[in-house]
Design a protein around this motif. Structure first.
Motif, PDB file in Angstrom:
ATOM      1  N   TYR A 200       0.831  -1.210   0.000  1.00  0.00           N
ATOM      2  CA  TYR A 200       0.000   0.000   0.000  1.00  0.00           C
ATOM      3  C   TYR A 200       0.872   1.269   0.000  1.00  0.00           C
ATOM      4  N   TRP A 207       2.120   6.843  -6.720  1.00  0.00           N
ATOM      5  CA  TRP A 207       1.029   7.749  -7.087  1.00  0.00           C
ATOM      6  C   TRP A 207       1.191   9.137  -6.465  1.00  0.00           C
ATOM      7  N   THR A 214      -4.947  16.322  -3.372  1.00  0.00           N
ATOM      8  CA  THR A 214      -5.915  15.930  -2.339  1.00  0.00           C
ATOM      9  C   THR A 214      -6.112  17.030  -1.281  1.00  0.00           C
ATOM     10  N   TYR A 238      -0.900   4.576  12.782  1.00  0.00           N
ATOM     11  CA  TYR A 238      -0.928   3.887  11.493  1.00  0.00           C
ATOM     12  C   TYR A 238      -0.094   2.603  11.528  1.00  0.00           C
ATOM     13  N   ASN A 271      -8.464   0.541  -4.958  1.00  0.00           N
ATOM     14  CA  ASN A 271      -8.222   1.903  -4.469  1.00  0.00           C
ATOM     15  C   ASN A 271      -7.342   2.678  -5.459  1.00  0.00           C
ATOM     16  N   LYS A 278      -9.502   8.752 -12.150  1.00  0.00           N
ATOM     17  CA  LYS A 278      -9.720  10.200 -12.034  1.00  0.00           C
ATOM     18  C   LYS A 278      -8.547  10.974 -12.666  1.00  0.00           C
ATOM     19  N   LEU A 314     -15.574  16.206 -14.194  1.00  0.00           N
ATOM     20  CA  LEU A 314     -16.046  15.269 -13.169  1.00  0.00           C
ATOM     21  C   LEU A 314     -16.394  13.969 -13.881  1.00  0.00           C
ATOM     22  N   LEU A 315     -15.722  12.913 -13.456  1.00  0.00           N
ATOM     23  CA  LEU A 315     -15.909  11.613 -14.092  1.00  0.00           C
ATOM     24  C   LEU A 315     -17.186  10.952 -13.575  1.00  0.00           C
ATOM     25  N   HIS A 325     -17.277   8.227  -3.409  1.00  0.00           N
ATOM     26  CA  HIS A 325     -15.970   8.005  -2.759  1.00  0.00           C
ATOM     27  C   HIS A 325     -15.748   6.507  -2.604  1.00  0.00           C
ATOM     28  N   GLU A 331     -10.261   1.478   0.760  1.00  0.00           N
ATOM     29  CA  GLU A 331      -9.253   1.829   1.784  1.00  0.00           C
ATOM     30  C   GLU A 331      -9.633   1.220   3.147  1.00  0.00           C
ATOM     31  N   LEU A 356      -9.751   5.425  11.098  1.00  0.00           N
ATOM     32  CA  LEU A 356      -9.848   5.662   9.646  1.00  0.00           C
ATOM     33  C   LEU A 356     -11.310   5.795   9.204  1.00  0.00           C
ATOM     34  N   ASP A 367     -14.945  17.062   1.905  1.00  0.00           N
ATOM     35  CA  ASP A 367     -14.622  17.111   0.477  1.00  0.00           C
ATOM     36  C   ASP A 367     -15.842  17.563  -0.331  1.00  0.00           C
ATOM     37  N   LYS A 374     -17.289  24.814  -4.782  1.00  0.00           N
ATOM     38  CA  LYS A 374     -16.467  25.098  -5.970  1.00  0.00           C
ATOM     39  C   LYS A 374     -17.288  24.982  -7.252  1.00  0.00           C
ATOM     40  N   TRP A 379     -21.905  20.160  -9.319  1.00  0.00           N
ATOM     41  CA  TRP A 379     -21.760  19.133  -8.288  1.00  0.00           C
ATOM     42  C   TRP A 379     -23.117  18.490  -7.987  1.00  0.00           C
TER      43      TRP A 379
HETATM   44  N1  LIG Z   1      -5.173   6.095   4.984  1.00  0.00           N
HETATM   45  C1  LIG Z   1      -5.567   7.330   5.175  1.00  0.00           C
HETATM   46  O1  LIG Z   1      -5.419   7.898   6.254  1.00  0.00           O
HETATM   47  C2  LIG Z   1      -6.248   8.060   4.097  1.00  0.00           C
HETATM   48  C3  LIG Z   1      -6.170   7.644   2.792  1.00  0.00           C
HETATM   49  N2  LIG Z   1      -6.781   8.344   1.806  1.00  0.00           N
HETATM   50  C4  LIG Z   1      -6.656   7.875   0.423  1.00  0.00           C
HETATM   51  O2  LIG Z   1      -6.034   8.885  -0.333  1.00  0.00           O
HETATM   52  C5  LIG Z   1      -6.571   8.891  -1.655  1.00  0.00           C
HETATM   53  C6  LIG Z   1      -7.055  10.281  -2.028  1.00  0.00           C
HETATM   54  O3  LIG Z   1      -8.154  10.604  -1.226  1.00  0.00           O
HETATM   55  P1  LIG Z   1      -8.870  12.056  -1.128  1.00  0.00           P
HETATM   56  O4  LIG Z   1      -8.002  13.112  -1.600  1.00  0.00           O
HETATM   57  O5  LIG Z   1      -9.450  12.132   0.221  1.00  0.00           O
HETATM   58  O6  LIG Z   1     -10.111  11.969  -2.060  1.00  0.00           O
HETATM   59  P2  LIG Z   1     -10.405  11.696  -3.584  1.00  0.00           P
HETATM   60  O7  LIG Z   1      -9.324  10.950  -4.252  1.00  0.00           O
HETATM   61  O8  LIG Z   1     -11.749  11.102  -3.541  1.00  0.00           O
HETATM   62  O9  LIG Z   1     -10.434  13.141  -4.250  1.00  0.00           O
HETATM   63  C7  LIG Z   1     -11.438  14.052  -4.018  1.00  0.00           C
HETATM   64  C8  LIG Z   1     -11.286  15.172  -5.034  1.00  0.00           C
HETATM   65  O10 LIG Z   1     -11.369  14.642  -6.354  1.00  0.00           O
HETATM   66  C9  LIG Z   1     -12.130  15.522  -7.200  1.00  0.00           C
HETATM   67  N3  LIG Z   1     -13.289  14.773  -7.599  1.00  0.00           N
HETATM   68  C10 LIG Z   1     -14.349  14.379  -6.862  1.00  0.00           C
HETATM   69  N4  LIG Z   1     -15.206  13.646  -7.584  1.00  0.00           N
HETATM   70  C11 LIG Z   1     -14.676  13.566  -8.811  1.00  0.00           C
HETATM   71  C12 LIG Z   1     -15.088  12.945 -10.017  1.00  0.00           C
HETATM   72  N5  LIG Z   1     -16.214  12.261 -10.091  1.00  0.00           N
HETATM   73  N6  LIG Z   1     -14.298  13.061 -11.095  1.00  0.00           N
HETATM   74  C13 LIG Z   1     -13.157  13.743 -11.040  1.00  0.00           C
HETATM   75  N7  LIG Z   1     -12.703  14.362  -9.930  1.00  0.00           N
HETATM   76  C14 LIG Z   1     -13.457  14.268  -8.825  1.00  0.00           C
HETATM   77  C15 LIG Z   1     -12.438  16.732  -6.357  1.00  0.00           C
HETATM   78  O11 LIG Z   1     -11.317  17.624  -6.486  1.00  0.00           O
HETATM   79  P3  LIG Z   1     -11.207  18.802  -7.595  1.00  0.00           P
HETATM   80  O12 LIG Z   1     -11.262  20.063  -6.819  1.00  0.00           O
HETATM   81  O13 LIG Z   1      -9.871  18.556  -8.218  1.00  0.00           O
HETATM   82  O14 LIG Z   1     -12.339  18.652  -8.549  1.00  0.00           O
HETATM   83  C16 LIG Z   1     -12.403  16.179  -4.943  1.00  0.00           C
HETATM   84  O15 LIG Z   1     -12.089  17.182  -3.999  1.00  0.00           O
HETATM   85  C17 LIG Z   1      -7.659   7.829  -1.682  1.00  0.00           C
HETATM   86  O16 LIG Z   1      -7.145   6.643  -2.192  1.00  0.00           O
HETATM   87  C18 LIG Z   1      -8.012   7.637  -0.240  1.00  0.00           C
HETATM   88  O17 LIG Z   1      -8.538   6.351   0.005  1.00  0.00           O
HETATM   89  C19 LIG Z   1      -7.465   9.485   2.070  1.00  0.00           C
HETATM   90  C20 LIG Z   1      -7.576   9.935   3.331  1.00  0.00           C
HETATM   91  C21 LIG Z   1      -6.998   9.273   4.470  1.00  0.00           C
END
Ligand SMILES: NC(=O)C1=CN([C@@H]2O[C@H](COP(=O)(O)OP(=O)(O)OC[C@H]3O[C@@H](n4cnc5c(N)ncnc54)[C@H](OP(=O)(O)O)[C@@H]3O)[C@@H](O)[C@H]2O)C=CC1
Ligand SMILES: CC(C)CCC[C@@H](C)[C@H]1CC[C@H]2C3=CC=C4C[C@@H](O)CC[C@]4(C)[C@H]3CC[C@]12C
Length: 395
Positions: A200, A207, A214, A238, A271, A278, A314-315, A325, A331, A356, A367, A374, A379
């Motif tokens: 992971y 990535w 994020t 963690y 994940n 995206k 937005l996908l 999400h 995750e 978590l 988010d 935004k 949205w």
């Molecule tokens: N282990 C841990 O503690 C944690 C792990 N994670 C992991 O980190 C990774 C990133 O997570 P995170 O940043 O929270 O969230 P996301 O990867 O879900 O990103 C959210 C952002 O993506 C954009 N977005 C939302 N919907 C769409 C869509 N349909 N198409 C395109 N863009 C979209 C928006 O940003 P924009 O403004 O660019 O449009 C939104 O703010 C994930 O894999 C998550 O599981 C996250 C948090 C904690």
């Protein structure tokens, strides 16, 4: 850490520890500061392509050096060499496990002072216009003042989140395996759990460019929340599942071990796949295939503070059609599969999974609040198309 919390009251524990002869030998502060210096040197010296982060609402585009994966590989290789050299001298790095309470004490003290430094720097010498304060010291200290603070060109959040927190975690996981091996020989449960965590984390560094898009990077300012979280909570909570397994070895049936490993790997894949769908859609402006088809997209417009109009995609296909999400569900399941090898109903190893769950549910609301303000009507349209937030058909 467990010892401190269970065997004595926290305050007496902390003061005893501080005045104990052990911490005064300076070993643990030297190890922690030495590691930070090492991580900083790698971050500055190792090569990496120029990477542009997303444009902020103030119109700034932060620039990074994309050397996270290289830093991670070099760090892990250096740790292996260091361990072999120590073994040659009859020493072991597992002293960090034995004295982990001191590591935590030092990291806590360091991060409290470090966040004060960030507060003062942000108020008087901000690195860019992406900074601001409310005037309430407690709030500004906790939430931070600057979005992208840089000190001598070093990006502070990349350092705390990626170069320190996310490299200390795998080192601790390996170290706990060594300790478990010293105590019990090979134990498959800690091994399976650790393989999942290491895969992971390796995926994270592969990535890392995506991480720059994020909430942690584009919304959370460099304050106590994110910096203490990455300097203290990541190394403790963690990595706590593997730490628990050192003293609680379980020998799993091979079939159970393979099942948990397989499920965990599938979660990592999903994940990563969701995050990649995206990124790819945005990078190719929608000219790509998602699950073998041209993706459905919403062209979402938004306005910068300067009044300039911008557009994002937005996908509405692939995992982003299943739930808004779905990556969070993968995750959470992954965290379950790397905790399940403990085979216990004791709460301690499930602390990370519990944390978590709360973090990700809360994060999904944060988010969506951000996306809603935004993108507005765009949205709303996405939410109509994909009604479930995290779990398909449920929530
Ligand atoms: N282990 C841990 O503690 C944690 C792990 N994670 C992991 O980190 C990774 C990133 O997570 P995170 O940043 O929270 O969230 P996301 O990867 O879900 O990103 C959210 C952002 O993506 C954009 N977005 C939302 N919907 C769409 C869509 N349909 N198409 C395109 N863009 C979209 C928006 O940003 P924009 O403004 O660019 O449009 C939104 O703010 C994930 O894999 C998550 O599981 C996250 C948090 C904690
Ligand atoms: C102070 C506390 C109540 C909260 C501190 C939270 C932080 C330590 C964590 C908040 C978000 C976390 C992360 C987000 C995304 C990540 C990508 C993933 O692939 C690896 C983990 C991580 C970097 C993760 C790390 C901890 C947080 C920053």
């Amino acid at each position: 850490m467990y010892r401190v919390l269970t065997e004595r009251s926290l305050l007496t524990g902390l003061s005893d520890m501080w005045w104990s002869s052990r911490i005064q030998d300076g070993l643990i502060p030297c190890v922690v500061l030495g590691y930070m210096a090492f991580a900083l040197v790698l971050m500055v010296l190792l090569p990496g392509k120029r990477l542009e982060g997303p444009e902020t609402l103030k119109g700034n585009i932060p620039v990074y050096k994309n050397n996270g994966f290289l830093c991670y590989i070099v760090t892990m290789a250096a740790f292996v060499v260091f361990t072999v050299v120590l073994k040659g001298q009859g020493l072991t790095p597992t002293v960090v496990y034995d004295r982990f309470d001191e590591v935590m004490l030092f990291l806590n003290a360091f991060s409290v002072v470090f966040c004060l430094f960030l507060y003062i720097k942000g108020r008087y010498w901000p690195s860019s216009s992406d900074s601001g304060y409310t005037g309430n010291f407690i709030f500004d200290y906790y939430c931070g003042v600057e979005l992208y603070p840089r000190v001598f060109g070093v990006d502070i959040k990349v350092f705390t989140n990626c170069r320190f927190g996310l490299t200390v975690w795998p080192i601790l996981v390996v170290l706990y395996n060594l300790k478990s091996y010293e105590l019990h020989g090979f134990v498959n449960s800690i091994f399976i759990s650790s393989v999942l965590q290491l895969v992971y984390i390796t995926k994270f560094f592969w990535w890392e460019g995506g991480y720059m898009h994020t909430l942690d990077i584009i919304l959370d300012r460099a304050g106590f929340y994110i910096c203490w979280g990455c300097l203290v909570l990541v190394p403790s909570l963690y990595a706590s599942v593997s730490m628990y397994m050192v003293k609680n070895p379980v020998h799993l049936e091979p079939i159970t071990a393979v099942f948990l490993l397989g499920c965990g790997l599938a979660c990592i894949l999903i994940n990563y796949w969701a995050d990649l769908q995206k990124l790819t859609t945005r990078k190719t402006h929608g000219n790509c295939l998602i699950w073998g088809r041209k993706p459905n997209i919403i062209k979402a417009k938004y306005i910068l503070h300067s009044g300039e109009e911008k557009e994002s995609l937005l996908l509405v296909s692939g995992w982003w059609k299943v739930a808004r999400h779905f990556n969070y569900l993968a995750e959470l399941l992954l965290a379950f599969f790397w905790t399940a090898p403990c085979m216990t109903l004791n709460f301690a190893p499930y602390a990370y999974l519990t944390f978590l769950t709360i973090l990700l549910v809360h994060r999904s609301f944060r988010d969506e609040r951000k996306c809603s303000s935004k993108y507005g009507q765009y949205w709303k349209e996405y939410c109509r198309e994909v009604p479930c937030r995290i779990v398909p058909y449920l929530i």
